[in-house]
Design a protein around this motif. Structure first.
Motif, mmCIF file in Angstrom:
data_model
loop_
_atom_site.group_PDB
_atom_site.id
_atom_site.type_symbol
_atom_site.label_atom_id
_atom_site.label_comp_id
_atom_site.label_asym_id
_atom_site.label_seq_id
_atom_site.Cartn_x
_atom_site.Cartn_y
_atom_site.Cartn_z
ATOM 1 N N LEU A 1 -15.963 -10.223 -7.486
ATOM 2 C CA LEU A 1 -16.038 -11.164 -6.511
ATOM 3 C C LEU A 1 -17.361 -11.605 -6.066
ATOM 4 O O LEU A 1 -17.691 -12.833 -5.818
ATOM 5 C CB LEU A 1 -15.234 -10.790 -5.536
ATOM 6 N N TYR B 1 -31.155 -13.043 0.901
ATOM 7 C CA TYR B 1 -31.524 -13.090 2.461
ATOM 8 C C TYR B 1 -30.802 -11.914 2.983
ATOM 9 O O TYR B 1 -31.592 -11.206 3.837
ATOM 10 C CB TYR B 1 -31.030 -14.489 2.777
ATOM 11 N N ALA B 2 -29.647 -11.373 2.574
ATOM 12 C CA ALA B 2 -28.941 -10.666 3.502
ATOM 13 C C ALA B 2 -29.627 -9.135 3.267
ATOM 14 O O ALA B 2 -29.804 -8.479 4.081
ATOM 15 C CB ALA B 2 -27.715 -10.471 2.992
ATOM 16 N N LEU C 1 -31.674 -23.586 1.531
ATOM 17 C CA LEU C 1 -31.669 -22.399 2.147
ATOM 18 C C LEU C 1 -32.928 -21.410 1.956
ATOM 19 O O LEU C 1 -33.364 -20.826 2.611
ATOM 20 C CB LEU C 1 -30.348 -21.377 1.794
ATOM 21 N N PRO D 1 -28.692 -24.255 -2.173
ATOM 22 C CA PRO D 1 -29.312 -22.996 -2.258
ATOM 23 C C PRO D 1 -31.072 -23.276 -2.147
ATOM 24 O O PRO D 1 -31.746 -22.355 -1.534
ATOM 25 C CB PRO D 1 -29.330 -22.966 -3.961
ATOM 26 N N VAL E 1 -22.779 -7.339 6.043
ATOM 27 C CA VAL E 1 -23.832 -7.342 7.345
ATOM 28 C C VAL E 1 -23.770 -8.921 7.774
ATOM 29 O O VAL E 1 -23.916 -9.296 8.980
ATOM 30 C CB VAL E 1 -25.014 -6.927 7.009
ATOM 31 N N VAL E 2 -23.849 -9.938 6.937
ATOM 32 C CA VAL E 2 -24.095 -11.235 7.046
ATOM 33 C C VAL E 2 -22.931 -11.773 8.094
ATOM 34 O O VAL E 2 -22.940 -12.464 8.963
ATOM 35 C CB VAL E 2 -24.153 -12.108 5.859
ATOM 36 N N PHE F 1 -22.838 -10.228 11.451
ATOM 37 C CA PHE F 1 -23.913 -10.921 12.462
ATOM 38 C C PHE F 1 -23.593 -12.115 12.667
ATOM 39 O O PHE F 1 -24.173 -12.907 13.476
ATOM 40 C CB PHE F 1 -25.299 -10.825 11.560
ATOM 41 N N LEU G 1 -22.883 -19.846 7.687
ATOM 42 C CA LEU G 1 -22.511 -20.559 6.480
ATOM 43 C C LEU G 1 -22.127 -19.417 5.285
ATOM 44 O O LEU G 1 -21.302 -19.559 4.702
ATOM 45 C CB LEU G 1 -23.817 -21.201 6.041
ATOM 46 N N ALA G 2 -22.989 -18.566 5.333
ATOM 47 C CA ALA G 2 -22.765 -17.362 4.371
ATOM 48 C C ALA G 2 -21.323 -16.768 4.383
ATOM 49 O O ALA G 2 -20.649 -16.492 3.404
ATOM 50 C CB ALA G 2 -23.839 -16.355 4.309
ATOM 51 N N ALA H 1 -14.705 -17.773 -1.403
ATOM 52 C CA ALA H 1 -14.763 -17.177 -2.572
ATOM 53 C C ALA H 1 -13.773 -16.040 -2.681
ATOM 54 O O ALA H 1 -12.870 -15.973 -3.471
ATOM 55 C CB ALA H 1 -16.202 -16.648 -2.844
ATOM 56 N N PRO I 1 -24.491 -6.335 1.922
ATOM 57 C CA PRO I 1 -25.089 -7.489 2.311
ATOM 58 C C PRO I 1 -24.141 -8.543 2.958
ATOM 59 O O PRO I 1 -24.411 -9.037 3.974
ATOM 60 C CB PRO I 1 -25.699 -8.181 1.116
ATOM 61 N N LEU I 2 -22.921 -8.534 2.163
ATOM 62 C CA LEU I 2 -22.094 -9.568 2.728
ATOM 63 C C LEU I 2 -21.379 -9.361 3.891
ATOM 64 O O LEU I 2 -21.341 -10.135 4.736
ATOM 65 C CB LEU I 2 -20.933 -9.755 1.715
ATOM 66 N N VAL J 1 -32.474 -17.732 10.620
ATOM 67 C CA VAL J 1 -31.976 -18.788 11.322
ATOM 68 C C VAL J 1 -30.296 -18.353 11.260
ATOM 69 O O VAL J 1 -29.589 -17.899 10.317
ATOM 70 C CB VAL J 1 -31.846 -20.013 10.235
ATOM 71 N N ILE K 1 -18.825 -19.125 3.127
ATOM 72 C CA ILE K 1 -18.871 -19.272 1.755
ATOM 73 C C ILE K 1 -18.070 -18.060 1.137
ATOM 74 O O ILE K 1 -17.336 -18.139 0.072
ATOM 75 C CB ILE K 1 -20.412 -19.267 1.118
ATOM 76 N N VAL K 2 -18.567 -16.809 1.476
ATOM 77 C CA VAL K 2 -17.731 -15.389 1.083
ATOM 78 C C VAL K 2 -16.266 -15.528 1.350
ATOM 79 O O VAL K 2 -15.442 -15.417 0.453
ATOM 80 C CB VAL K 2 -18.511 -14.125 1.809
ATOM 81 N N ILE L 1 -31.480 -6.375 5.512
ATOM 82 C CA ILE L 1 -30.918 -5.085 5.593
ATOM 83 C C ILE L 1 -32.164 -4.088 5.575
ATOM 84 O O ILE L 1 -32.449 -2.978 6.105
ATOM 85 C CB ILE L 1 -29.848 -4.553 4.491
ATOM 86 N N ILE M 1 -28.367 -16.800 -3.284
ATOM 87 C CA ILE M 1 -29.806 -16.759 -2.467
ATOM 88 C C ILE M 1 -29.409 -16.289 -1.049
ATOM 89 O O ILE M 1 -30.109 -15.633 -0.422
ATOM 90 C CB ILE M 1 -29.937 -18.224 -2.211
ATOM 91 N N ILE M 2 -28.018 -16.278 -0.456
ATOM 92 C CA ILE M 2 -27.659 -15.579 0.443
ATOM 93 C C ILE M 2 -27.834 -13.985 0.358
ATOM 94 O O ILE M 2 -28.209 -13.328 1.387
ATOM 95 C CB ILE M 2 -26.310 -16.344 1.012
ATOM 96 N N ILE N 1 -27.370 -19.510 9.048
ATOM 97 C CA ILE N 1 -27.082 -19.242 7.616
ATOM 98 C C ILE N 1 -26.026 -17.985 7.811
ATOM 99 O O ILE N 1 -25.297 -18.200 6.682
ATOM 100 C CB ILE N 1 -28.510 -18.614 7.290
ATOM 101 N N ASN N 2 -25.996 -17.358 8.721
ATOM 102 C CA ASN N 2 -25.110 -16.160 8.584
ATOM 103 C C ASN N 2 -23.411 -16.854 8.738
ATOM 104 O O ASN N 2 -22.692 -16.441 7.971
ATOM 105 C CB ASN N 2 -25.258 -15.216 9.827
ATOM 106 N N THR O 1 -20.203 -15.261 -4.854
ATOM 107 C CA THR O 1 -20.743 -15.593 -3.409
ATOM 108 C C THR O 1 -22.234 -16.081 -3.690
ATOM 109 O O THR O 1 -22.763 -15.843 -4.613
ATOM 110 C CB THR O 1 -20.702 -14.553 -2.537
#
Lengths: 268, 294, 366
Positions: free
Chosen positions: B119, B130-131, A225, A222, A29-30, A33, A240-241, A248, A26-27, A234, A244-245, B135, B126-127, A237-238, B123
């Motif tokens: 890790l 969404y991701a 979002l 949150p 891909v975000v 994108f 922003l995400a 972190a 997920p991370l 949107v 954030i990643v 997928i 909610i994101i 959001i990608n 993160t």
């Protein structure tokens, strides 16, 4: 443990690899994108040329930015309040005996042990009974309730590790309780307080389930979002995400470095 | 918590007694006001009822009766328990494999590996949902990859807005929570036990079966309880990934406070959710005690 | 001891923690400029006494008076006493100078005055060059001197020391004993010193109070306690002591006769009131007993064990007739010819002045 790779290691290694891909998919891909936007070319999914449009758009997205500021503000406030409360309550536990402190501690830990939906609903109901409209104050209260157990426990563990004779020595030399706290105990608590503050801020920043019940028109990131996602896709959001990643990851990297230095005996 | 007799031996006297009373009122009162009072009120709500959109504060058991009497509620409840049990079991197995893999590596890389798997917790929750939605979608990344590779002809629809989607989401979101406690309990096993096992002629498999596994049970129980309680109470993931078919018990509770606007019923259902969670913790603690005192 | 120099008084102090009584009816005084040691085994209550004086605990009953005024309810930070803790309790994040200055700093003294006093006190304890070090950079002995400096600088009426030498090795301990004694003399502050080690007590004290099981066993100068123990516990606590049971059969001016299993024994009459027929125990130190190869007239003893112990030879023997009296004798190794063999019959002699009568039934726990 063995240096050679036993079949067990191969099997668990494969599982770990697959799990790693699944967790990070997920991370990744975000992030991808956010730079290569997904577009439809003749009905099939394709990627646009790389661009940072979504990042630029993000910087102008008032909705998201306002939510970020609110989140930062609530996070900072909740952390500060949590530090003060958590420390005071920890000292109360340490310096008293008997039933009152046990009741206090049980109540402090309850929001941490219960599912967040319960905490959120209970506060929602309480605010309605008190006729308190939902908004930033209610969000703040909710975050403080969630964050105090973390700080309380961190401080208490550190206080218990301190030798009681430090406080006794300070009093013995003529210092008042406040002077003892300020000159002797607080310096000893510094690292614990910093660690607790960082953790509290992180928890508050990402807090979703309790906050959902406590927000009014203004909301934290949150929640914002969440409502945006229900409406659709949107691109900002990608971006922003991904930010954030990266943040972190950067923090984790620093933590890892600090840990390495501590373990190899180098003094900072 | 450790005994603080030494700290509290500095006794309070005279005028300081009033300070002590004030401190007590503040320190017990604040949690009482912001934790106990809300929870107590919430419990009360579950015994009240809604009439024409108005809250009627009279004692009634109708909400609880609604749960036990209505087949739908019970069905969703059982289904959710099974769903979360499944996610928990999967997370335990996978988490154990990962934890074991890390624990058997060199000391230098272990911390880094743990960090890698932990890790994602830092993160945005909610994101991530969404991701995952992106997928798993009909025209999401996964489907496009599978179509493009020629493995399927039609996009898989089961992957999104279904119980399966919720299951996948829960597993992906909560796996890191399972890895950490299991890893910590394996790591805590003294290395000389492994040496002793080898010395007595045991193979690696023996060591795993007879030493590592039994001694890591507390960590497994902790991970299992964590995962189950968190997944059972998660209503955001089902809301985002479940669609029309994806109603879990947590989501039903949530809707009572949203569209359905039946707070007393929602409170009662939430109390049942709470009791379930507490029950799981209770039985897990018993299981933990049983496993270590044998 | 001059009654007028007493400034601190403990009267009938008892202390219980829940149902456990730790101190029972303890009374004593502390005089100015004296080095008082409270000596006793673990659990005797000596640390509790120190904590009561300092104010860390409150007595369950009894009174503590300073210059005639009760201080039982005075909080710790208002009592003019300072404590040197067993673990030194140095503030780890403060340098030596800041640690020592602490007591003056919290009183609001201005910096130049503090700096001058700190320099003075560090010179007294011999740590002038260590002012900027942190506690973890110091050795055990140095840390202890910092703790002492920190207590001295506030010019208290009394310094309480809680087994401060326990963590030091033997050679350092002897040095520190001499050091503490000289500091105390120089500063003319009263010291109340807590320990379980009788050698430390004998080396430093003007006066010793021996505690056992929450009660005071005996009080006196080191010599008093060593040569004239009044109870079986005290007799056994300071060095070794042989104890022979008997009944008083006759009393003269300076001596008394005691009937024992080995015959009539003449003992020195101390200050205790004796009546004929009273049950007593005779205490005689192993080094004060002489070995006579020829048992003529005296009670015969069979030698059970002969052991070389460096500075002395230890001879254990039991009386031939009843087997109820066991004696241990220490003899200078010198003349090997005089050394008795195991199984040999010998007799013992000693001067009446080196005996003392001790109270307490044989079945005492002490």
């Amino acid at each position: 443990m063995n240096r050679r790779w036993h079949p067990i290691d191969v099997m668990t290694g494969l599982v770990a690899l697959v799990a790693f891909c699944v967790i990070y998919a997920p991370l990744v891909v975000v992030a991808v994108f956010s730079v290569w936007q997904p577009i439809r070319v003749k009905g099939a999914l394709s990627l646009s040329p790389p661009n940072f449009d979504s990042y630029v758009s993000l910087a102008a997205n008032r909705e998201i930015l306002d939510a970020v500021y609110t989140t930062l503000g609530v996070g900072a406030a909740a952390t500060v309040l949590g530090l003060i409360l958590g420390t005071v309550l920890a000292f109360y536990y340490l310096y008293t005996t008997g039933l009152p402190r046990q009741i206090m501690q049980a109540l402090i830990f309850l929001p941490f042990l219960l599912p967040p939906i319960i905490t959120g609903l209970a506060l929602l109901v309480a605010f309605r009974e008190m006729d308190l409209t939902r908004g930033v104050p209610t969000i703040l209260i909710g975050h403080v309730v969630v964050v105090v157990p973390i700080i309380y426990r961190t401080v208490l563990v550190r206080l218990n590790a301190l030798s009681p004779s430090l406080r006794e020595a300070s009093l013995d030399l003529g210092a008042s309780d406040w002077q003892t706290f300020r000159y002797i105990l607080l310096p000893q608590l510094r690292t614990a307080l910093i660690a607790a503050a960082l953790l509290a801020f992180a928890v508050s920043f990402d807090e979703t389930m309790v906050t959902l019940f406590l927000s009014g028109s203004t909301s934290t990131l949150p929640i914002r979002l969440w409502s945006m996602m229900r409406l659709g896709f949107v691109p900002d959001i990608n971006a922003l995400a991904t930010l954030i990643v990266l943040l972190a990851a950067a923090i984790a990297f620093c933590v890892g470095l600090l840990n390495l230095r501590a373990n190899s005996g180098l003094r900072g | 918590m450790a005994d603080n007799a030494a700290h509290s031996a500095v006794e309070v006297r005279g005028g300081a007694r009033w300070r002590g009373l004030l401190a007590g009122i503040v320190c017990v009162g604040l949690p009482g006001l912001f934790v106990f009072a809300p929870l107590a009120t919430f419990l009360l709500y579950s015994f009240w009822r809604n009439e024409d959109g108005q809250l009627v504060r009279e004692f009634t058991l109708q909400n609880y009766r609604a749960f036990f009497g209505d087949a739908t509620f019970l069905r969703v409840y059982i289904r959710t328990i099974l769903l979360c049990l499944g996610a928990t079991v999967l997370n335990l197995v996978v988490g154990y494999a990962i934890a074991l893999f890390i624990a058997r590596r060199d000391a230098r890389v272990r911390f880094g590996l743990v960090l890698v798997f932990v890790l994602p917790l830092f993160t945005s929750y909610i994101i991530k949902i969404y991701a995952i939605r992106g997928i798993l979608g009909h025209r999401g990344v996964l489907n496009e990859l599978l179509l493009g590779a020629g493995l399927i002809d039609q996009p898989l629809t089961v992957l999104i807005f279904s119980q399966t989607a919720i299951f996948i989401g829960l597993v992906v979101l909560y796996l890191p929570f399972a890895v950490l406690p299991i890893y910590l309990s394996i790591e805590r096993i003294p290395p000389n036990l492994a040496a002793a096992s080898a010395d007595l002629g045991g193979s690696t498999l023996d060591e795993l079966r007879h030493i590592v596994l039994p001694l890591s049970i507390p960590g497994m129980i902790l991970a299992g309880v964590f995962t189950f309680v968190m997944t059972f109470g998660d209503f955001v993931t089902p809301q985002m990934l479940g669609g029309i078919d994806g109603f879990t018990f947590g989501r039903i509770v949530y809707t009572q406070f949203g569209v359905a606007l039946n707070w007393p019923l929602g409170a009662a259902l939430a109390i049942i959710l709470l009791i379930t969670a507490v029950g799981v913790v209770f039985f897990a603690t018993l299981a933990g005690r049983w496993s270590t005192t044998r | 001891m001059n009654v007028h120099s007493e400034f601190l008084r403990l009267d009938a102090i008892s202390k219980s923690f829940g149902t456990v009584e730790v101190l029972h009816d303890v009374s004593f005084t502390v005089a100015r400029n004296e080095f008082l040691t409270i000596l006793g085994p673990s659990g005797s209550g000596k640390t509790t006494i120190l904590r009561l004086i300092a104010g860390f605990e409150a007595a369950t009953s009894g009174a503590i008076t300073l210059d005639g005024a009760r201080i039982d309810t005075t909080p710790i930070n208002r009592r003019p006493f300072n404590t040197v803790f067993q673990d030194y309790a140095l503030f780890p994040h403060l340098s030596v100078r800041r640690n020592v200055a602490y007591g003056l700093m919290v009183r609001g003294m201005d910096k130049p005055a503090i700096d001058a006093r700190v320099a003075e006190v560090l010179a007294v304890v011999g740590l002038d060059n260590y002012a900027t070090r942190l506690p973890q950079e110091l050795s055990g002995g140095q840390r202890q001197r910092v703790a002492l400096a920190r207590a001295i600088i506030c010019e208290p009426r009394l310094i309480l020391l809680d087994e401060p030498l326990a963590a030091l090795d033997v050679t350092l301990r002897t040095q520190m004993c001499a050091f503490l004694k000289s500091i105390q003399r120089r500063l003319e502050i009263a010291f109340v010193f807590i320990t379980h080690d009788q050698q430390e007590a004998i080396a430093m004290s003007d006066r010793i109070i021996v505690m056992n099981d929450g009660r005071i066993e005996q009080e006196g100068s080191p010599e008093d306690l060593y040569l004239r123990p009044k109870t079986r516990f005290v007799a056994g606590f300071f060095g070794e002591n042989n104890l022979i049971e008997g009944r008083v059969s006759g009393i003269e001016t300076a001596t008394a006769t005691v009937e024992t299993a080995i015959g009539l024994v003449e003992v020195a009459l101390g200050t205790s009131n004796l009546t004929v027929g009273a049950a007593v125990q005779i205490a005689i130190r192993p080094e004060n007993i002489n070995v006579l190869k020829d048992p003529q007239g005296g009670a015969a003893f069979v030698v059970r064990n002969v052991q070389f112990a460096g500075a002395s030879i230890i001879i254990d023997a039991v009386d031939a007739q009843t087997g109820s009296v066991e004696l241990r004798v220490r003899q200078a190794p010198g003349n090997a010819l005089n050394r008795p063999a195991i199984g040999e019959e010998v007799a013992f002699s000693w001067a009446a002045q080196s005996t003392t009568l001790v109270a307490g039934e044989p079945s005492d726990g002490g």
